[in-house]
Scaffold this active site. Structure first.
Site, mmCIF file in Angstrom:
data_model
loop_
_atom_site.group_PDB
_atom_site.id
_atom_site.type_symbol
_atom_site.label_atom_id
_atom_site.label_comp_id
_atom_site.label_asym_id
_atom_site.label_seq_id
_atom_site.Cartn_x
_atom_site.Cartn_y
_atom_site.Cartn_z
ATOM 1 N N HIS A 261 -16.239 -87.907 -5.705
ATOM 2 C CA HIS A 261 -16.120 -86.820 -6.681
ATOM 3 C C HIS A 261 -16.306 -87.348 -8.105
ATOM 4 O O HIS A 261 -16.901 -86.684 -8.942
ATOM 5 C CB HIS A 261 -14.754 -86.138 -6.570
ATOM 6 C CG HIS A 261 -14.658 -85.196 -5.408
ATOM 7 N ND1 HIS A 261 -15.554 -84.186 -5.203
ATOM 8 C CD2 HIS A 261 -13.772 -85.111 -4.387
ATOM 9 C CE1 HIS A 261 -15.214 -83.508 -4.104
ATOM 10 N NE2 HIS A 261 -14.138 -84.057 -3.592
ATOM 11 N N GLU B 122 -17.961 -80.931 -2.085
ATOM 12 C CA GLU B 122 -17.295 -81.614 -0.964
ATOM 13 C C GLU B 122 -18.322 -82.303 -0.064
ATOM 14 O O GLU B 122 -18.119 -83.440 0.369
ATOM 15 C CB GLU B 122 -16.453 -80.635 -0.151
ATOM 16 C CG GLU B 122 -15.242 -80.087 -0.884
ATOM 17 C CD GLU B 122 -14.338 -81.186 -1.439
ATOM 18 O OE1 GLU B 122 -14.146 -82.216 -0.770
ATOM 19 O OE2 GLU B 122 -13.828 -81.017 -2.557
ATOM 20 N N HIS C 216 -14.229 -90.798 -0.348
ATOM 21 C CA HIS C 216 -14.581 -89.397 -0.604
ATOM 22 C C HIS C 216 -14.112 -88.995 -2.010
ATOM 23 O O HIS C 216 -14.864 -88.389 -2.774
ATOM 24 C CB HIS C 216 -13.956 -88.506 0.475
ATOM 25 C CG HIS C 216 -14.010 -87.040 0.151
ATOM 26 N ND1 HIS C 216 -14.984 -86.207 0.656
ATOM 27 C CD2 HIS C 216 -13.230 -86.276 -0.638
ATOM 28 C CE1 HIS C 216 -14.786 -84.985 0.180
ATOM 29 N NE2 HIS C 216 -13.722 -84.997 -0.605
ATOM 30 N N GLU C 217 -12.872 -89.354 -2.347
ATOM 31 C CA GLU C 217 -12.347 -89.016 -3.675
ATOM 32 C C GLU C 217 -13.147 -89.714 -4.773
ATOM 33 O O GLU C 217 -13.436 -89.130 -5.821
ATOM 34 C CB GLU C 217 -10.863 -89.386 -3.789
ATOM 35 C CG GLU C 217 -9.945 -88.603 -2.859
ATOM 36 C CD GLU C 217 -10.007 -87.101 -3.110
ATOM 37 O OE1 GLU C 217 -10.202 -86.701 -4.272
ATOM 38 O OE2 GLU C 217 -9.897 -86.325 -2.144
HETATM 39 ZN ZN LIG Z 1 -13.010 -83.522 -1.890
#
Ligand SMILES: [Zn+2]
Length: 429
Positions: A285, A363, A281-282
């Site tokens: 980004h 997100e 997930h990071e």
């Molecule tokens: Zn995030």
């Protein structure tokens, strides 16, 4: 007072009242909504979250929201005290009498302002840590560690803040009508430098960073990063448990200084597959350029801010309208900076729903990336554990969430993750 000053005073008061009303209404909505849903776990979480955990999250949210209202009242009183009630004007005059008008006086004004504000809000920080966090079992700090942080933070703040302030003040006096453009350049360079220096120099003053030891996890994480085409200079474990039981993981730095930091609390709470999913997930980004977009937006907004400051600092009503008498025979640059820093949040507050909305869509994009690289079910179970361990409410007020939440509410995020991975279901945390 002249008409322009009176108009500006009226605009300032109207903005202050409007933001106070908005914040109070939103916080009250949140408190009422969470209290109303406290009795039962939402159906979607009935298998995964126990009633006591749900009620702990509700109580934690309500306690923090009530505390936020107190904080709001104190901040508003402080703002009025500094401006219309004459606090800043008095402080400035006192320092002018003592030091005369020059760079030393201006730096002293900035430092005194920061110290006085810091001292007044100090009890609030103490209460948040040793009453609220403590009561819900999150606080791991001792009073001596808290005081040590305070002293270190003040020194680092002065060491970093005073030179940059001196440079900006000097530009304001020496660079002519376009000083604000130069000051903006200095400020941006400082921000980029901070991105490199924070993880390598400043953060280690407060926490220990050790290379990740766990070989199995290291292999997994390295494989994931390779798969995603991502090079980092190191995997580190930070002793977050020294201060708080809240868990986290983050990327920091730029280029060669880029590193992945896991809180030790995160490694204790999640399985290797879940850690992989959180990391993916990071990485999402970065891959979706969210970081660059955020930095570009910050550059643009601060250019607007400096242009506005450049114009306002030359208007007498900007000072007198806020209860401050500018000096006629000494520079008023520090005054302009302080007044600007106090007034601008009243405007930017109304941008929060836009910023929060953008962050929430980022997100979702990062979640989608994590799903493609790892497993949606693992990310869902990791999020569920983090929500539970951080006592985040599962039933926020929709309007409050719309306005403030930088991350989508758990129900929305999990629904998307689980809908996209129908073969699996989230394991109970
Ligand atoms: Zn995030």
């Amino acid at each position: 007072m002249d008409t322009a000053s009176l108009i500006f005073t009226a605009v300032f008061c109207a903005l202050l009242v409007l933001s106070l009303i908005t914040r109070t209404v939103l916080a009250s909505r949140q408190i009422r909504h969470v209290a109303r849903h406290r009795a039962a776990v939402p159906a979607a979480f009935s298998d995964t979250i126990s009633l006591p955990a749900h009620q702990k999250a509700a109580d934690y949210t309500i306690t923090k929201s009530r505390f936020g209202l107190l904080d709001l009242a104190i901040d508003a009183a402080l703002l009025l005290g500094w401006t219309l009630l004459g606090g800043l004007s008095w402080l400035n005059q006192t320092l002018l009498d003592a030091l005369g008008g020059g760079m030393l006086q201006q730096l002293a004004l900035l430092a005194a302002f920061a110290l006085i504000g810091g001292l007044i809000t100090l009890p609030l920080g103490w209460w948040a840590t040793f009453r609220i966090e403590e009561r819900f079992g999150f606080n791991k700090m001792t009073l001596s560690l808290w005081l040590g942080d305070l002293v270190k933070g003040t020194f680092v703040g002065a060491l970093v803040g005073l030179p940059i302030a001196a440079l900006v003040l000097w530009l304001m006096g020496a660079a002519g009508a376009t000083w604000w453009l130069w000051a903006w350049g200095v400020w941006m360079a400082f921000n980029l430098l901070a991105l490199v220096l924070y993880p390598t120099v400043i953060a280690p003053l407060f926490n220990k960073f050790e290379p990740l030891q766990d070989e199995t996890l290291k292999t997994r994480v390295n494989a994931l990063m390779q798969r995603c085409g991502f090079a980092a200079k190191g995997l580190f474990v930070m002793d977050g448990s020294k201060r708080s039981a809240h868990a986290n993981a983050y990327f920091t730095g730029f280029g060669a200084a880029k590193r992945v930091v896991f809180f030790d609390t995160l490694l204790q709470q999640l399985s290797p597959a879940e850690i992989d999913a959180v990391l993916a997930h990071e990485l999402g980004h970065y891959k979706r350029r969210h970081i660059i977009k955020r930095i570009a937006l910050m550059f643009g907004l601060s250019l607007l801010g400096f242009a506005l400051l450049g114009w306002l600092s030359g208007q007498i009503w900007f000072y007198t309208g806020l209860g401050v008498m500018p000096a006629l025979d000494a520079p008023n640059n520090a005054l302009a900076l302080l007044l600007f820093m106090m007034v601008v949040p009243l405007l930017t507050f109304f941008l929060s729903p836009l910023m929060a909305g953008m962050s929430r869509s980022h997100e979702f994009e990062a979640d989608a990336y994590a799903m493609a690289q790892t497993s949606g079910a693992d990310l869902a179970s990791a999020l569920l554990k983090l929500f539970k361990d951080n006592a985040s409410t599962l039933t926020p007020d929709p309007v409050y969430a719309q306005f403030y939440y930088s991350h989508p509410p758990a129900s929305e995020r999990l629904a998307r993750l689980l809908a996209a991975s129908p073969a699996q279901t989230a394991r109970p945390a």
